[in-house]
Design a protein around this motif. Structure first.
Motif, mmCIF file in Angstrom:
data_model
loop_
_atom_site.group_PDB
_atom_site.id
_atom_site.type_symbol
_atom_site.label_atom_id
_atom_site.label_comp_id
_atom_site.label_asym_id
_atom_site.label_seq_id
_atom_site.Cartn_x
_atom_site.Cartn_y
_atom_site.Cartn_z
ATOM 1 N N PHE A 30 12.730 -37.480 -10.915
ATOM 2 C CA PHE A 30 11.562 -37.698 -10.063
ATOM 3 C C PHE A 30 10.480 -38.514 -10.775
ATOM 4 O O PHE A 30 9.468 -38.864 -10.175
ATOM 5 C CB PHE A 30 10.949 -36.350 -9.644
ATOM 6 N N GLY A 31 10.673 -38.777 -12.065
ATOM 7 C CA GLY A 31 9.632 -39.384 -12.880
ATOM 8 C C GLY A 31 9.603 -40.898 -12.875
ATOM 9 O O GLY A 31 10.476 -41.574 -12.315
ATOM 10 N N CYS A 32 8.585 -41.414 -13.542
ATOM 11 C CA CYS A 32 8.362 -42.852 -13.635
ATOM 12 C C CYS A 32 9.454 -43.529 -14.460
ATOM 13 O O CYS A 32 9.794 -43.077 -15.549
ATOM 14 C CB CYS A 32 6.995 -43.119 -14.264
ATOM 15 N N ILE A 33 10.006 -44.621 -13.941
ATOM 16 C CA ILE A 33 11.023 -45.379 -14.664
ATOM 17 C C ILE A 33 10.384 -46.157 -15.808
ATOM 18 O O ILE A 33 10.967 -46.330 -16.876
ATOM 19 C CB ILE A 33 11.770 -46.325 -13.708
ATOM 20 N N GLY A 34 9.169 -46.655 -15.572
ATOM 21 C CA GLY A 34 8.398 -47.262 -16.649
ATOM 22 C C GLY A 34 8.642 -48.729 -16.942
ATOM 23 O O GLY A 34 8.303 -49.206 -18.019
ATOM 24 N N LEU A 35 9.223 -49.476 -15.988
ATOM 25 C CA LEU A 35 9.468 -50.898 -16.213
ATOM 26 C C LEU A 35 8.341 -51.788 -15.672
ATOM 27 O O LEU A 35 8.410 -53.008 -15.782
ATOM 28 C CB LEU A 35 10.812 -51.307 -15.594
ATOM 29 N N GLY A 36 7.349 -51.176 -15.066
ATOM 30 C CA GLY A 36 6.154 -51.927 -14.683
ATOM 31 C C GLY A 36 6.206 -52.741 -13.416
ATOM 32 O O GLY A 36 5.429 -53.686 -13.256
ATOM 33 N N THR A 37 7.070 -52.398 -12.481
ATOM 34 C CA THR A 37 7.093 -53.118 -11.209
ATOM 35 C C THR A 37 5.753 -52.988 -10.489
ATOM 36 O O THR A 37 5.259 -53.937 -9.884
ATOM 37 C CB THR A 37 8.224 -52.582 -10.301
ATOM 38 N N CYS A 38 5.158 -51.823 -10.579
ATOM 39 C CA CYS A 38 3.857 -51.588 -9.939
ATOM 40 C C CYS A 38 2.797 -52.540 -10.488
ATOM 41 O O CYS A 38 1.930 -53.033 -9.747
ATOM 42 C CB CYS A 38 3.417 -50.138 -10.140
ATOM 43 N N VAL A 39 2.880 -52.806 -11.781
ATOM 44 C CA VAL A 39 1.914 -53.715 -12.416
ATOM 45 C C VAL A 39 2.086 -55.130 -11.874
ATOM 46 O O VAL A 39 1.116 -55.827 -11.581
ATOM 47 C CB VAL A 39 2.092 -53.719 -13.950
ATOM 48 N N SER A 40 3.335 -55.545 -11.702
ATOM 49 C CA SER A 40 3.615 -56.917 -11.266
ATOM 50 C C SER A 40 3.224 -57.161 -9.812
ATOM 51 O O SER A 40 2.928 -58.300 -9.439
ATOM 52 C CB SER A 40 5.096 -57.240 -11.463
ATOM 53 N N VAL A 41 3.221 -56.128 -8.978
ATOM 54 C CA VAL A 41 2.896 -56.331 -7.559
ATOM 55 C C VAL A 41 1.414 -56.115 -7.250
ATOM 56 O O VAL A 41 0.973 -56.387 -6.133
ATOM 57 C CB VAL A 41 3.742 -55.401 -6.654
ATOM 58 N N CYS A 42 0.655 -55.645 -8.227
ATOM 59 C CA CYS A 42 -0.782 -55.424 -8.003
ATOM 60 C C CYS A 42 -1.524 -56.755 -8.090
ATOM 61 O O CYS A 42 -1.508 -57.420 -9.133
ATOM 62 C CB CYS A 42 -1.342 -54.442 -9.027
ATOM 63 N N ASN A 43 -2.175 -57.145 -7.009
ATOM 64 C CA ASN A 43 -2.893 -58.426 -6.963
ATOM 65 C C ASN A 43 -4.325 -58.341 -7.475
ATOM 66 O O ASN A 43 -5.046 -59.332 -7.437
ATOM 67 C CB ASN A 43 -2.912 -58.954 -5.524
#
Length: 277
Positions: free
Chosen positions: A143-156
């Motif tokens: 259930f935890g964070c994968i940690g590869l930073g996709t969220c960072v890349s999609v944040c405008n």
């Protein structure tokens, strides 16, 4: 003359037919013209142009059209906030209603220390790609964070960065609550909460206590102590995970103080940051 006749006649006919078809197309364009409501253009001009999709529509053009043609709420633009909502309300001739600023929150405290990585992932550096591979997540907790930073890349808006502990960090002063991270996280560990929410459960696991402790020392074990000590009845354990009703929370902090796993975060809101800045 016969040779000229052979060429001139077809060319003349083609010219006449082209003229007729041109007139017919012009008439059709007038008869079948789709008249766009002028309010769509006015609303589009009032929107900030972030095209983040936080309103649930594909960009600001889609959002403007949604308000006029589908009756979408006038205060759906999280980037524009209350001022833009008021402008759109005036265009539509309705009341703007209350606009609650939202922000992103990571429902996970599974750092590299709290939840040791069980494998080394060697693939496309994207959480969504890793999530499609059985066992692709380096985190032992499913259930935890994968940690590869996709969220960072999609944040405008530059509101997300990857921390040294393996988890993304949300800058609440930059976050506009667009929901891009929520939509793109394959584990569903991002959620939008009111910007003033100060006490939130930072866990996404629905496993029971022993299973949780086996993969993460900071995970919710569903013991229910938080619910028992909450004087406002704002905490409830649902499917072995504590959930806080922000509309009832009085920010007393008793749940966080008594939580044995220390998975309830405090001091996360704009309000608290402004007080301590």
């Amino acid at each position: 003359m016969d040779v000229m006749h052979v060429f001139v006649t077809p060319l003349t006919l083609m010219g006449v037919m082209g003229g007729v078809f041109g007139v017919l197309l012009a008439i059709a364009s007038i008869v079948f013209r789709v008249h766009q409501d002028e309010r769509i253009g006015l609303i589009r001009a009032a929107l900030p142009g972030a095209n983040c999709g936080g309103c649930g529509y594909p960009g600001c053009d889609g959002g403007a059209s949604g308000v006029v043609t589908e009756g979408a709420a006038v205060n759906k633009c999280s980037v524009g906030g209350a001022s833009v909502a008021q402008k759109i309300a005036e265009i539509m001739g309705v009341e703007a209603g209350a606009t609650i600023p939202m922000r992103a929150f990571l429902k996970c405290k599974g750092t590299c220390e709290a939840s040791p990585r069980q494998l080394i992932y060697d693939g496309i550096n994207d959480c969504r790609s890793a999530a499609t591979i059985p066992g692709g997540s380096p985190n032992a907790c499913p259930f935890g964070c994968i940690g590869l930073g996709t969220c960072v890349s999609v944040c405008n808006f530059g509101a997300l960065t990857m921390g040294d502990d393996g988890l993304p960090k949300v800058d609440v002063k930059k976050c506009v609550g667009c929901g891009a991270c929520v939509a793109n996280c394959p584990k569903g560990i991002f959620t939008l909460v009111p910007a003033t929410a100060d006490i939130i459960v930072a866990c996404n696991s629905h496993w029971r206590g022993p299973q949780v402790k086996g993969v993460c020392s900071a995970g919710c074990i569903g013991c229910g102590i938080c619910a028992k000590v909450c004087p406002a009845g704002a905490v409830e354990v649902i499917n072995d995970l504590a959930v806080i009703d922000q509309s009832k929370c009085i920010k007393c902090g008793k749940c966080a103080q008594r939580c044995p796993a220390k998975c309830i975060k405090t001091g996360e809101s704009y309000e608290v940051i402004e007080k301590t800045a």
